[in-house]
Design a protein around this motif. Sequence first.
Motif, PDB file in Angstrom:
ATOM      1  N   SER A  15       0.817  -1.218   0.000  1.00 18.25           N
ATOM      2  CA  SER A  15       0.000   0.000   0.000  1.00 18.25           C
ATOM      3  C   SER A  15       0.848   1.265   0.000  1.00 18.25           C
ATOM      4  O   SER A  15       0.372   2.332  -0.347  1.00 18.25           O
ATOM      5  N   HIS A  16       2.118   1.162   0.374  1.00 17.66           N
ATOM      6  CA  HIS A  16       3.029   2.307   0.360  1.00 17.66           C
ATOM      7  C   HIS A  16       3.760   2.455  -0.972  1.00 17.66           C
ATOM      8  O   HIS A  16       4.422   3.457  -1.196  1.00 17.66           O
ATOM      9  N   ALA A  20       0.885   1.713  -5.985  1.00 17.55           N
ATOM     10  CA  ALA A  20      -0.228   1.095  -5.250  1.00 17.55           C
ATOM     11  C   ALA A  20      -1.595   1.423  -5.848  1.00 17.55           C
ATOM     12  O   ALA A  20      -2.440   0.524  -5.947  1.00 17.55           O
ATOM     13  N   LEU A  24      -4.296  -1.356  -6.931  1.00 13.72           N
ATOM     14  CA  LEU A  24      -5.672  -1.329  -6.423  1.00 13.72           C
ATOM     15  C   LEU A  24      -6.663  -1.373  -7.579  1.00 13.72           C
ATOM     16  O   LEU A  24      -7.641  -2.124  -7.538  1.00 13.72           O
ATOM     17  N   MET A  46      -4.428   0.794   2.365  1.00  8.21           N
ATOM     18  CA  MET A  46      -4.071   2.034   1.671  1.00  8.21           C
ATOM     19  C   MET A  46      -4.700   3.242   2.360  1.00  8.21           C
ATOM     20  O   MET A  46      -4.066   4.283   2.504  1.00  8.21           O
ATOM     21  N   SER A  49      -2.750   3.857   5.518  1.00  6.96           N
ATOM     22  CA  SER A  49      -1.430   4.456   5.327  1.00  6.96           C
ATOM     23  C   SER A  49      -1.488   5.886   4.790  1.00  6.96           C
ATOM     24  O   SER A  49      -0.596   6.681   5.059  1.00  6.96           O
ATOM     25  N   PHE A  57      -8.963   6.721  -3.165  1.00 10.04           N
ATOM     26  CA  PHE A  57      -8.829   5.269  -3.236  1.00 10.04           C
ATOM     27  C   PHE A  57     -10.201   4.603  -3.418  1.00 10.04           C
ATOM     28  O   PHE A  57     -10.336   3.640  -4.174  1.00 10.04           O
TER      29      PHE A  57
END
Length: 195
Positions: A15-16, A20, A24, A46, A49, A57
């Motif tokens: 997720s970092h 990412a 996704l 995500m 973070s 997202f």
Amino acid sequence: MRIFRHLYDKVLNWSHHRHAPYYLAGVSFAESSFFPIPPDVMLIPMVLSKPLKAWNFATITTISSILGGILGYLIGYYGFELLGEPLVKAFGYEESYARIVSWFAHYGFWAVLLAGFTPIPYKMFTLAAGATQMALFPFVIASILGRGIRFFVVAGIVLYVGKRLEPVIVRYIDAIGWATVLLVVLAGLAYWLFC
């Protein structure tokens, strides 16, 4: 065994990654037509973070899921016997698929709308919508509403309570993971015995 903690850490690392959002989008697209893992496994870490991007997202997940859903619809519409049926059998979803087809006969639009909130994988709804030749426009509208509500609710919950729950999740992730596996197995046994 600390399997779930290892998986959690790995997904959190993904997720970092600078790509990412693309990962996704890919998982969201694929899950709606042929991939067995839901996009929530990437969306949740995500949002944890990068909370300021939670709505971005959720939007990426929703749009990609709808586009993947259209692919699933087209597979069901034009190639169910060639592609859709083998997918249903490969994942062991024959009974779920039959149930969904009967829901389409009775509820149509509402079956797709509620698909985002059932434990039955969304790909089964997209394939069934195409195979039963549901009109494409209502299918897309229902998908936008159902998937959008689901992913924005998930992002919102994680955004508002995720940081407070994260230490608890991390501490008990393996117990939660194994309890979930046990519940799924028990639910499967109960379904097999009583249905």
